[in-house]
Design a protein around this motif. Structure first.
Motif, mmCIF file in Angstrom:
data_model
loop_
_atom_site.group_PDB
_atom_site.id
_atom_site.type_symbol
_atom_site.label_atom_id
_atom_site.label_comp_id
_atom_site.label_asym_id
_atom_site.label_seq_id
_atom_site.Cartn_x
_atom_site.Cartn_y
_atom_site.Cartn_z
ATOM 1 N N ALA A 407 -2.633 -2.969 8.184
ATOM 2 C CA ALA A 407 -1.488 -2.141 8.552
ATOM 3 C C ALA A 407 -0.170 -2.742 7.348
ATOM 4 C CB ALA A 407 -1.098 -2.050 9.772
ATOM 5 N N ASP A 408 -0.431 -4.071 7.355
ATOM 6 C CA ASP A 408 0.899 -4.752 6.646
ATOM 7 C C ASP A 408 0.564 -4.589 5.119
ATOM 8 O OD1 ASP A 408 2.067 -5.684 8.867
ATOM 9 O OD2 ASP A 408 1.055 -7.718 8.974
ATOM 10 N N THR A 409 -0.830 -4.484 4.891
ATOM 11 C CA THR A 409 -1.155 -4.414 3.365
ATOM 12 C C THR A 409 -0.610 -2.895 2.989
ATOM 13 O OG1 THR A 409 -2.979 -5.947 3.493
ATOM 14 C CG2 THR A 409 -3.002 -4.343 1.763
ATOM 15 N N ILE A 410 -1.177 -2.046 4.151
ATOM 16 C CA ILE A 410 -0.407 -0.596 3.627
ATOM 17 C C ILE A 410 0.848 -0.537 3.427
ATOM 18 C CG2 ILE A 410 -0.429 1.767 4.435
ATOM 19 C CD1 ILE A 410 -3.365 1.268 5.476
ATOM 20 N N PRO A 472 5.282 -9.163 5.695
ATOM 21 C CA PRO A 472 4.045 -9.469 6.049
ATOM 22 C C PRO A 472 2.794 -9.311 5.193
ATOM 23 C CG PRO A 472 4.890 -8.428 8.136
ATOM 24 C CD PRO A 472 5.784 -7.896 6.688
ATOM 25 N N THR A 473 2.024 -10.232 4.674
ATOM 26 C CA THR A 473 0.858 -10.462 3.764
ATOM 27 C C THR A 473 1.328 -9.998 2.421
ATOM 28 O OG1 THR A 473 0.358 -8.123 3.907
ATOM 29 C CG2 THR A 473 -0.828 -9.498 5.799
ATOM 30 N N LEU A 474 2.517 -10.004 2.100
ATOM 31 C CA LEU A 474 2.743 -9.758 0.895
ATOM 32 C C LEU A 474 2.400 -10.930 -0.225
ATOM 33 C CD1 LEU A 474 6.189 -8.012 -0.815
ATOM 34 C CD2 LEU A 474 5.280 -10.292 -1.597
ATOM 35 N N LEU A 475 2.798 -11.929 0.363
ATOM 36 C CA LEU A 475 2.644 -13.134 -0.366
ATOM 37 C C LEU A 475 1.002 -13.639 -0.427
ATOM 38 C CD1 LEU A 475 3.714 -15.332 -2.039
ATOM 39 C CD2 LEU A 475 4.097 -17.070 -0.306
ATOM 40 N N ASP A 476 0.320 -13.255 0.587
ATOM 41 C CA ASP A 476 -1.181 -13.318 0.628
ATOM 42 C C ASP A 476 -1.668 -12.265 -0.377
ATOM 43 O OD1 ASP A 476 0.403 -13.691 3.220
ATOM 44 O OD2 ASP A 476 -1.800 -13.850 4.271
ATOM 45 N N GLN A 477 -1.291 -11.251 -0.466
ATOM 46 C CA GLN A 477 -1.765 -10.435 -1.615
ATOM 47 C C GLN A 477 -1.748 -10.985 -2.990
ATOM 48 O OE1 GLN A 477 -0.170 -6.387 0.086
ATOM 49 N NE2 GLN A 477 -1.619 -5.820 -1.367
ATOM 50 N N VAL A 478 -0.431 -11.388 -3.268
ATOM 51 C CA VAL A 478 -0.150 -12.072 -4.589
ATOM 52 C C VAL A 478 -1.095 -13.293 -4.919
ATOM 53 C CG1 VAL A 478 1.395 -13.059 -6.149
ATOM 54 C CG2 VAL A 478 2.156 -10.850 -4.644
ATOM 55 N N LEU A 479 -1.066 -14.129 -4.203
ATOM 56 C CA LEU A 479 -1.883 -15.323 -4.246
ATOM 57 C C LEU A 479 -3.342 -15.132 -4.231
ATOM 58 C CD1 LEU A 479 0.056 -17.869 -1.869
ATOM 59 C CD2 LEU A 479 -0.031 -17.734 -4.364
ATOM 60 N N CYS A 480 -3.832 -14.170 -3.297
ATOM 61 C CA CYS A 480 -5.288 -13.807 -3.325
ATOM 62 C C CYS A 480 -5.594 -13.394 -4.604
ATOM 63 C CB CYS A 480 -5.547 -12.835 -2.236
ATOM 64 S SG CYS A 480 -7.120 -12.323 -1.899
#
Length: 590
Positions: A407-410, A472-480
């Motif tokens: 949901a956060d990614t969306i 939420p998860t914004l930095l996760d997406q970028v670093l991933c």
């Protein structure tokens, strides 16, 4: 008695004062002084036998004699037959008498003019071909006995003097050539026949010091290398009265042993003219260059006007060519800009379509993700009531967590397409993220980087006081995305540094996978450009837009890594306290 003497002297003075002045132009072959001394007896003889006329000598060289005739500065000419033929073609002459040889007791020979090609007696030059590449001297390219005859003799042996020799034209007097040869300044000299014998008779040189390169038997006692041609001619110009020309001819033909040299009837010019034709020097041969020069001198104003017109036309052509070239460059630049705008428009349209699709997917996926989360939480509550340590409870927690992550990614995807999340609360817009070290470990394990082939090591240097407030998860997406790109590029080591300064967090990601090409670096965030067979070329585009949606920026450059290998360095800059009103701003460059 004295009265009669004075009367006679007075009469002679009055006669000289009223005598007609006539100038004899003499070719000064051996210099002015020698010509004056040699031919003065001739002038004296004419002055004595024609008291009503006064004759004077004017020594001249070849060119000066032509100019003197053209300017009417001379009335009679005493020169070689070749120059007589050349001058007679433009200014009519009357050939009165021809000179007889002074080298024979009876002076019976008509043909006495020739050339001899001399070398030093001790020279190793034994045949004409030995002269190739050497310095050869002559009086002038127009000298009859001083060059033209020798030129023909050498050409008859198969040589081309203009190409084979280093020609040196010394000019008059011709004696200088003998001295140059004696002093080894030249290898050979083309001089008139009998010059060597005359200079020996005058005590100037030793004839034994020289020898002819080409020897020819003749009737006169002089060395020669060529055929012999008629001797000098005595000619009158048109301004000389016929009676005076007749009297001069009569006097010169009268034998007079007291006034040498001896004269005879005018010789034919046919032999000389044939020679001049063979060496392309005859005045009646087409001399295109000379005709062009003469025509140009006569039409100087016309040529000047034509040159001015050509100059203006040339300048106009250059100006028009410059304008055309400048306009072509402008059109090419406009064409490139148009192509670039067309490409940007196509990309914008594709991104717009993708954004609409992403927005639709986000709307449609929110419902099942929310249902999955609710079912997982409901199951967890019921199992918690039945058994607080039920083994499925952690699994249901992970299901709920991953559903929330989706949901956060969306929600971040809606930020990327330029739409605000459904919730505008500060807690949803900007939350306190987990420590970077923890987040990095989580992503590293999630991607299974430990088991990646080839093996890869991660080095980190993170400021422990650094905290970020991001969705939420914004930095996760970028670093991933960044870690995945480096691993797929074959990185052996990764470095991650994070620090803060003046309210800005700087995150630096570095690998040793070789970096990007110059073309890729020129447009690193162009969408739909990927080097991977299954890639869409949207990873870096999404990362950049997510970071910019929070007021930060993402930049790329090639940089040497700590192990000395080239790699890609990605720099993220983020504000430590982003504003709650931040919205996505479209990047015009992409």
């Amino acid at each position: 008695m004295y009265f009669r003497v004075l009367t006679a002297m007075l009469y002679l003075c009055l006669s000289a004062a009223h005598a007609d002045e006539w100038t004899i132009g003499v070719l000064a072959l051996r210099g002015d002084a020698q010509a004056q001394a040699h031919w003065q007896p001739l002038a004296d003889r004419l002055n004595q036998q024609l008291p009503d006329h006064h004759f004077q000598l004017l020594p001249l060289d070849l060119n000066a004699m032509k100019h003197a005739v053209a300017q009417n500065r001379v009335d009679f000419l005493l020169t070689n037959p070749a120059q007589y033929v050349q001058i007679d073609s433009r200014y009519p002459l009357r050939w009165l008498v021809s000179l007889r040889s002074s080298h024979e007791p009876d002076s019976t020979s008509r043909n006495v003019i020739g050339s001899v090609i001399l070398v030093r007696a001790d020279s190793d030059i034994s045949r004409p071909q030995n002269l190739i590449g050497k310095r050869v001297g002559a009086v002038s390219p127009e000298a009859f006995g001083g060059y033209l005859l020798g030129y023909k003799a050498l050409r008859d042996t198969g040589l081309q003097p203009e190409q084979d020799f280093q020609l040196h034209f010394s000019g008059f007097p011709v004696d200088a050539l003998i001295y140059l040869l004696r002093d080894r300044a030249i290898a050979a000299a083309i001089v008139p026949t009998c010059l060597l014998e005359d200079m020996q008779a005058e005590g100037l040189i030793h004839a034994a010091d020289f020898r002819p390169l080409l020897a020819k038997q003749t009737a006169i006692p002089c060395l020669t290398s060529t055929e012999l041609y008629p001797n000098w001619s005595f000619a009158a110009l048109t301004q000389v009265p016929d009676k005076l020309a007749d009297n001069v001819t009569r006097i010169l033909l009268s034998p007079d042993s007291r006034h040498p040299p001896q004269w005879g009837a005018a010789a034919s010019t046919s032999q000389v003219e044939s020679l001049l034709r063979s060496v392309n020097q005859h005045p009646q041969q087409p001399q295109i260059w000379q005709q062009m020069v003469d025509w140009a001198q006569q039409h100087r104003l016309l040529i000047a006007a034509i040159m001015l017109i050509l100059l203006l036309l040339g300048a106009n052509h250059i100006w028009v060519a410059f304008l055309v070239r400048r306009r072509s460059r402008q059109l090419e630049q406009l064409h490139q800009e148009l192509r670039s705008r067309e490409s940007a428009l196509e990309q914008a349209q594709r991104l717009s379509i993708l954004g609409e699709m992403a927005s639709g997917f986000a709307h449609e996926l929110n419902q099942p993700l929310s249902a999955i989360q609710h079912y997982a939480e409901g199951c967890a509550i019921r199992l918690q009531r039945e058994q607080s340590d039920h083994p499925l409870l952690p699994i249901l927690g992970q299901i709920s967590h991953q559903a929330q992550r989706g949901a956060d990614t969306i929600a971040n995807l809606r930020l990327w397409v330029g739409k605000q999340p459904a919730s505008h609360s500060a807690e949803h817009h900007s939350q306190l993220n987990p420590p970077l070290d923890v987040l990095l470990n989580h992503i590293w394990q999630l991607l299974g980087a430990d088991q990646h082939q080839p093996p890869c090591q991660l080095q980190r240097d993170i400021d422990s006081t650094l905290t970020l407030h991001l969705p939420p998860t914004l930095l996760d997406q970028v670093l991933c995305n960044l870690i995945t790109n480096s691993l797929q590029a074959g990185a052996g080591q990764l470095w991650f540094r994070a620090a803060q300064h003046n309210g800005v967090a700087t995150l630096i990601w570095q690998d040793d996978a070789g970096g990007l090409t110059a073309e890729q670096l020129s447009q690193p965030f162009a969408p739909f450009r990927s080097t991977k067979s299954d890639g869409l070329g949207l990873g870096l585009v999404i990362c950049q837009r997510l970071i910019r949606s929070q007021g930060g920026d993402l930049t790329l450059r090639n940089q040497l890594a700590a192990n000395g290998k080239m790699g890609l360095q990605v720099t993220l800059t983020l504000p430590l306290n982003p504003s709650k009103e931040l919205t996505f701003v479209t990047d015009s460059s992409t």
